[in-house]
Scaffold this motif. Structure first.
Motif, PDB file in Angstrom:
ATOM      1  N   PRO A  11       0.795  -1.232   0.000  1.00 56.20           N
ATOM      2  CA  PRO A  11       0.000   0.000   0.000  1.00 56.20           C
ATOM      3  C   PRO A  11       0.829   1.285   0.000  1.00 56.20           C
ATOM      4  CG  PRO A  11      -1.022  -1.591   1.448  1.00 56.20           C
ATOM      5  CD  PRO A  11       0.317  -2.178   1.034  1.00 56.20           C
ATOM      6  N   GLU A  12       1.965   1.301   0.709  1.00 64.00           N
ATOM      7  CA  GLU A  12       2.774   2.518   0.758  1.00 64.00           C
ATOM      8  C   GLU A  12       3.371   2.870  -0.605  1.00 64.00           C
ATOM      9  OE1 GLU A  12       5.480  -0.766   2.577  1.00 64.00           O
ATOM     10  OE2 GLU A  12       3.345  -0.269   2.544  1.00 64.00           O
ATOM     11  N   HIS A  13       3.443   1.909  -1.499  1.00 64.30           N
ATOM     12  CA  HIS A  13       3.881   2.178  -2.867  1.00 64.30           C
ATOM     13  C   HIS A  13       2.686   2.414  -3.792  1.00 64.30           C
ATOM     14  CE1 HIS A  13       8.044   1.455  -1.948  1.00 64.30           C
ATOM     15  NE2 HIS A  13       7.763   0.262  -1.466  1.00 64.30           N
ATOM     16  N   ILE A  14       1.626   1.644  -3.617  1.00 68.73           N
ATOM     17  CA  ILE A  14       0.439   1.768  -4.477  1.00 68.73           C
ATOM     18  C   ILE A  14      -0.058   3.211  -4.511  1.00 68.73           C
ATOM     19  CG2 ILE A  14      -1.974   1.077  -4.765  1.00 68.73           C
ATOM     20  CD1 ILE A  14      -1.127  -1.681  -3.508  1.00 68.73           C
ATOM     21  N   THR A  15      -0.039   3.885  -3.378  1.00 68.10           N
ATOM     22  CA  THR A  15      -0.543   5.260  -3.317  1.00 68.10           C
ATOM     23  C   THR A  15       0.327   6.237  -4.110  1.00 68.10           C
ATOM     24  OG1 THR A  15       0.626   5.615  -1.228  1.00 68.10           O
ATOM     25  CG2 THR A  15      -1.714   4.955  -1.106  1.00 68.10           C
ATOM     26  N   ASN A  16       1.512   5.815  -4.511  1.00 70.93           N
ATOM     27  CA  ASN A  16       2.411   6.679  -5.268  1.00 70.93           C
ATOM     28  C   ASN A  16       2.313   6.510  -6.780  1.00 70.93           C
ATOM     29  OD1 ASN A  16       4.131   8.221  -3.293  1.00 70.93           O
ATOM     30  ND2 ASN A  16       4.308   6.138  -2.492  1.00 70.93           N
ATOM     31  N   TRP A  17       1.576   5.508  -7.249  1.00 73.72           N
ATOM     32  CA  TRP A  17       1.508   5.301  -8.704  1.00 73.72           C
ATOM     33  C   TRP A  17       0.113   4.970  -9.232  1.00 73.72           C
ATOM     34  CZ3 TRP A  17      -0.429   0.731 -10.361  1.00 73.72           C
ATOM     35  CH2 TRP A  17      -0.352  -0.368  -9.506  1.00 73.72           C
ATOM     36  N   HIS A  28      -4.754  11.447  -7.755  1.00 73.57           N
ATOM     37  CA  HIS A  28      -3.882  10.811  -6.769  1.00 73.57           C
ATOM     38  C   HIS A  28      -4.633   9.662  -6.110  1.00 73.57           C
ATOM     39  CE1 HIS A  28      -5.263  13.158  -2.964  1.00 73.57           C
ATOM     40  NE2 HIS A  28      -6.195  13.262  -3.887  1.00 73.57           N
ATOM     41  N   ALA A  29      -3.878   8.862  -5.365  1.00 71.31           N
ATOM     42  CA  ALA A  29      -4.451   7.714  -4.637  1.00 71.31           C
ATOM     43  C   ALA A  29      -4.139   7.918  -3.160  1.00 71.31           C
ATOM     44  CB  ALA A  29      -3.862   6.405  -5.159  1.00 71.31           C
ATOM     45  N   PRO A  30      -5.035   8.583  -2.425  1.00 76.69           N
ATOM     46  CA  PRO A  30      -4.744   8.907  -1.035  1.00 76.69           C
ATOM     47  C   PRO A  30      -4.739   7.707  -0.087  1.00 76.69           C
ATOM     48  CG  PRO A  30      -6.948   9.644  -1.612  1.00 76.69           C
ATOM     49  CD  PRO A  30      -6.302   9.169  -2.876  1.00 76.69           C
TER      50      PRO A  30
END
Length: 141
Positions: A29-35, A43-45
Motif C-alpha cells: 500500500p505505501e507504494h500503491i498510493t504513489n503510482w 492521486h491515490a490517497p
C-alpha cells in the motif's frame, strides 16, 4: 464471466528493476498510493491490500481538485509470489497480472475484461497510463 463486453484487453510494460522489487512496489500500500492513478491531476490517497487468495484490495482514487473520486477494489482469486496475481473486480470482471523476470528487468503484463461504458481503446489507454506511472515510480525509487 464478468459484466463487460467480453473483449480481453492487454497492456504491458518492462520495468528496469528485478522482479522482487517490482512485486513489492505493485503490492505494498505505501507504494500503491504513489503510482495508482492515470494522470498527474489525480492521486491515490489510500490503499489497502490483503494479498492472498480470498483477500480484498481497495485503492481510493481522487481528482486532486476534489471534483471526483472512486474506489477501485476486488477480491484476489490467485496469488503466486513474484509471478502472477488474478483477481475479480467489484463488477465481476476478471484481471490477471503477470510478472516475467528478464535478467534485471521485469515485464508486467496485465489482461482484463473490458467494460461496456468506455471504448476498448479508452480502457486500454487508461490502464496503460497506470502501468506507465508504475514503471516511472518504480524505476526512480
Amino acid at each position: 464471466m464478468g459484466t463487460g463486453n467480453n473483449a480481453i484487453i492487454t497492456v504491458e510494460t518492462t520495468v528496469n528493476a528485478p522482479v522482487e522489487k517490482v512485486w513489492e512496489f505493485w503490492t505494498k500500500p505505501e507504494h500503491i498510493t504513489n503510482w495508482s492513478f492515470a494522470s498527474e491531476d489525480w492521486h491515490a490517497p489510500r490503499a489497502e491490500n490483503d494479498l492472498r487468495a480470498g483477500g480484498k484490495f481497495l485503492t481510493r482514487m481522487e481528482a486532486k481538485d476534489g471534483s471526483f473520486g472512486f474506489d477501485f477494489g476486488g477480491v484476489y482469486d490467485e496469488v503466486k509470489l513474484n509471478e502472477s496475481i488474478s483477481y475479480t473486480l467489484g463488477d465481476d470482471r476478471r484481471v490477471t497480472v503477470s510478472f516475467l523476470s528478464q535478467d534485471n528487468h521485469t515485464k508486467v503484463v496485465q489482461s482484463f475484461e473490458a467494460e461496456d461504458t468506455n471504448s476498448n481503446e479508452q480502457q486500454s489507454a487508461g490502464w496503460q497510463a497506470f502501468l506507465n506511472n508504475f514503471k516511472s515510480y518504480t524505476e526512480r525509487s
